[in-house]
Design an enzyme around this catalytic site. Structure first.
Site, short mmCIF file in Angstrom:
data_model
loop_
_atom_site.label_atom_id
_atom_site.label_comp_id
_atom_site.label_asym_id
_atom_site.label_seq_id
_atom_site.Cartn_x
_atom_site.Cartn_y
_atom_site.Cartn_z
N GLU A 148 0.75 -1.14 -0.01
CA GLU A 148 -0.05 0.08 -0.01
C GLU A 148 0.81 1.32 0.06
O GLU A 148 0.77 2.23 0.87
CB GLU A 148 -1.15 0.06 1.25
N GLU A 304 -6.35 -7.95 -0.53
CA GLU A 304 -7.02 -8.00 0.77
C GLU A 304 -8.38 -7.59 0.65
O GLU A 304 -8.75 -6.65 0.10
CB GLU A 304 -6.30 -7.06 1.64
C1 GLA Z 1 -4.15 -2.87 4.93
C2 GLA Z 1 -2.68 -3.33 5.05
C3 GLA Z 1 -2.60 -4.55 5.86
C4 GLA Z 1 -3.58 -4.36 7.21
C5 GLA Z 1 -4.80 -3.99 6.60
C6 GLA Z 1 -5.91 -3.95 7.68
O1 GLA Z 1 -4.81 -3.10 3.71
O2 GLA Z 1 -2.20 -3.63 3.58
O3 GLA Z 1 -1.33 -4.84 6.16
O4 GLA Z 1 -3.12 -3.51 7.81
O5 GLA Z 1 -4.87 -2.90 5.90
O6 GLA Z 1 -7.09 -3.52 7.43
#
Ligand code: GLA
Ligand code: ZN
Length: 665
Positions: A148, A304
């Site tokens: 991210e 995710e």
């Molecule tokens: C982000 C991060 C993860 C985690 C999630 C929690 O997407 O990439 O490492 O922290 O948030 O929602």
């Protein structure tokens, strides 16, 4: 390039936080849930490089060996999104300086200055070592660089790099002064090193406000490019060792700070993290997926999502029974070729201890969430690979442009409530609720394959954009644009000679003034057939040139002047709406627009979300109920078989809330 021949199902896995007995248990539980992939090494830099000159891959070796032995597909991250403490201690420059000008100490994550040569050196070296060590692992499915990417840095190194970036872009200091309109407030600069970053210590008023949008927009472009350079640097380091494993990084939908269209060009496949809040409309979730698909016009990875709740929203509601399944199929319907969770086992401490996971703190599989995860796993296993080769076919293009995003929200006036994604979403909803698929496209796309191009709030018209749109319309295309369009160039300087500047001839109108409406204000609008409604947010005061009026204002001092117009431009048509139309007027406008195209509704009116992915051999149609009540499915589907349950769809079949049907033809 390697291609995975089945649906990837898994998620972030952090065995490094657990003892070996737990690893063993995980292998059994994951298999039970039909999980076939794991994303590892996302935040392990401190573990694999305990000091500047020492690397220790022993634990990661064990993790990789275990996953390889157990035949999991591995998504291997490079760990560069959170810096080790020793690096901060020895080289404070690796940290970021924030908008307020505070240089940060060790802590949190996403904390590296993208322009720190030291960070770059260590990150590149780590990516290279990982690729050398694991690049030929047969179970390695994807590289996941960093995590991210996002945020901003305003440190000295970034400032120096910004000057280089600007020199490259503008060539001369005179050109830069002109572009940023630095005569204003006597801000003329004579030397490149007089330029400073636009944060709270200089032109930045707040994250959203700036005295010079031209400077702040260039900073955003530069910051996005800086992080993209970090990505490319790791990517290229990996490629020296591993020629054929696709490389990605996880994006964040409509995330403001990075120009994802530019990023996607450098990525082998788009992946992204979907975290709607409890009250995010499903139409907006769909829009985000369509944008992620639109980046490369290809299926993407869902890297995710949470199996149930989050921890970082203000209200972290549980997903209701069936919701995870409905949400997962919506994701697939809009183009996902993987479903992955954050995370596989719930942490015991720190801020994510209450974030949902496949295995909860109870440590058993006897949970509602696990059962749902397993059901989806079984279904995806059965769907097989045919779906992977399909995609959504759309005749409607909706332009999304990060420069516009930044410029529209930075601009001072006319109305602070003008937010980019809300405007895009408003127009998107019309199509969503009619189950007409939409492609989110970049501003320099070739529009010739589309029946309709939507360009709401096209505030900034960069070089070449007007010509690209003109070509499309001249050849018979239909364009919809509206208020706050055609106003400024790439530096946020207004086009002189009357709004909407370079779009004026296309639209066949001249906008003399732009009124702002406060939340409690609105204007009456009268459609030519007598329908009435309201306009909010802003009101353009429009003069017709070659266009004709479809609706006019029916209140205020500009009562009787046009509010919505249509113009014939060569073989095409251009519609313009001068105010934010209420839903029913917007529908009237878009009904009329669509009637001038060959866009056909594939399904009759329904409250269900219905969307198809088409391939050479087969078409998959998803039907999802996101309402709170049972909804009868359209008759046309009666007699078909639900691919997920093998049941025949009855006449007057009702779909329960969050239930899903999948049809294959
Ligand atoms: C982000 C991060 C993860 C985690 C999630 C929690 O997407 O990439 O490492 O922290 O948030 O929602
Ligand atoms: Zn920096």
């Amino acid at each position: 390039m390697k291609e995975i021949q089945h649906f990837l199902y898994g998620g972030d896995y952090n065995p490094n936080q657990w003892d070996r007995a737990t690893w063993k248990e995980d292998m059994v539980y994951f298999k039970d849930a039909r999980i076939n992939s794991a994303t590892v090494n996302v935040f392990s830099w401190a573990k694999i490089q305990p000091s500047e000159h020492e690397y220790d891959f022993s634990e990661l070796d064990d993790i990789m060996d275990m996953l390889t032995r157990e035949k999991y597909q591995i998504v291997l991250a490079t760990s560069t999104a959170a810096l080790p403490a020793w690096m901060f201690k020895k080289y404070p420059e690796v940290g970021r300086t924030d908008f307020e000008g505070r240089h940060h100490k060790f802590g949190q994550r996403h904390n590296a200055c993208p322009n720190s040569p030291i960070y770059q050196k260590f990150a590149r070296r780590l990516a290279s070592k990982l690729a050398e060590r694991y690049g030929d692992n047969p179970q390695l499915a994807y590289w996941h660089i960093n995590n991210e990417y996002g945020g901003e840095c305003f440190c000295e190194n970034c400032e120096k790099a910004f000057r280089v970036w600007l020199k490259d872009k503008y060539g001369t200091i005179e050109a830069l002064n002109k572009a940023w309109n630095l005569e204003f407030w006597g801000h003329t600069v004579y030397e490149w090193d007089e330029i400073v970053l636009p944060n709270a210590l200089s032109e930045g008023i707040s994250y959203e406000n700036t005295a010079f949008a031209g400077i702040s927009i260039d900073y955003r472009r530069f910051n996005s490019d800086s992080m993209l350079e970090n990505f490319k640097m790791e990517r290229d380091a990996i490629r020296e060792w591993d020629k054929d494993t696709p490389i990605t990084t996880n994006l964040m939908g409509t995330y403001r700070y990075l120009d994802y269209f530019k990023w996607a060009k450098e990525m082998d496949i788009v992946s992204w993290d979907s975290y709607p809040a409890y009250d995010t409309p499903w139409s907006e979730v769909a829009l985000r997926h369509d944008l992620m698909r639109g980046l490369k016009k290809q299926p993407f990875m869902l890297m995710e999502q949470t199996p149930s709740q989050q921890n970082w929203q203000p209200y972290n509601s549980l997903k209701k029974p069936g919701q995870l399944r409905a949400q997962s199929y919506q994701t697939i319907a809009h183009g996902a070729n993987t479903i992955q969770y954050f995370q596989l086992r719930r942490s015991i401490g720190a801020c994510e201890k209450f974030h949902g996971a496949v295995i909860a703190h109870s440590g058993t599989t006897n949970t509602r969430v696990f059962r749902e995860v397993k059901q989806i796993g079984e279904e995806l296993e059965a769907i097989g690979k045919e779906l992977l080769a399909t995609n959504i076919k759309s005749k409607v293009a909706l332009i999304f442009d990060w420069d516009n995003y930044w410029a529209l929200e930075y601009t001072s006036g006319p109305n602070k409530d003008l937010t980019y994604v809300d405007q895009i979403h408003h127009i998107y909803q019309y199509f969503y609720y009619r189950n007409i698929p939409v492609d989110l496209v970049s501003i320099d796309d070739d529009f010739s394959d589309y029946q309709l191009v939507l360009a709401p709030v096209l505030y900034m018209v960069k070089e070449g954009v007007a010509e690209n749109i003109e070509k499309y319309v001249a050849n018979g295309g239909v364009l919809v644009t509206g208020f706050m369009s055609g106003l400024v160039d790439q530096s946020d300087n207004v086009y002189l000679g009357g709004y909407p500047g370079p779009l004026r001839e296309l639209c066949g109108i001249w906008v003399e003034e732009i009124d702002a409406l406060a939340p409690e204000q609105s204007n009456q609008i009268a459609w030519k057939d007598g329908q009435t409604g309201i306009g909010t947010l802003v009101s353009d005061i429009i003069h017709l040139e070659t266009a004709e009026a479809l609706a006019s204002y029916d209140s205020n001092f500009y009562k009787g002047t046009p509010a919505v117009t249509v113009n014939d431009y060569q073989d095409g048509k251009v519609y313009y709406f001068g105010t934010e139309l209420d839903d029913s007027l917007l529908a009237t406008l878009l009904n009329e627009v669509v009637s001038h195209t060959e866009i056909e509704r594939q399904v009759p009116d329904t409250k269900l979300e219905i969307i198809s992915r088409e391939g050479k051999e087969s078409t998959f149609t998803f039907i999802i109920n996101f309402t709170n009540e049972d909804v009868q499915i359209p008759e046309m589907f009666a007699g078909q078989t639900d691919y997920l349950t093998n049941q025949t769809i009855k006449d007057q079949h009702e779909l329960a809330p969050f239930d899903v049907l999948l049809m294959k033809e």
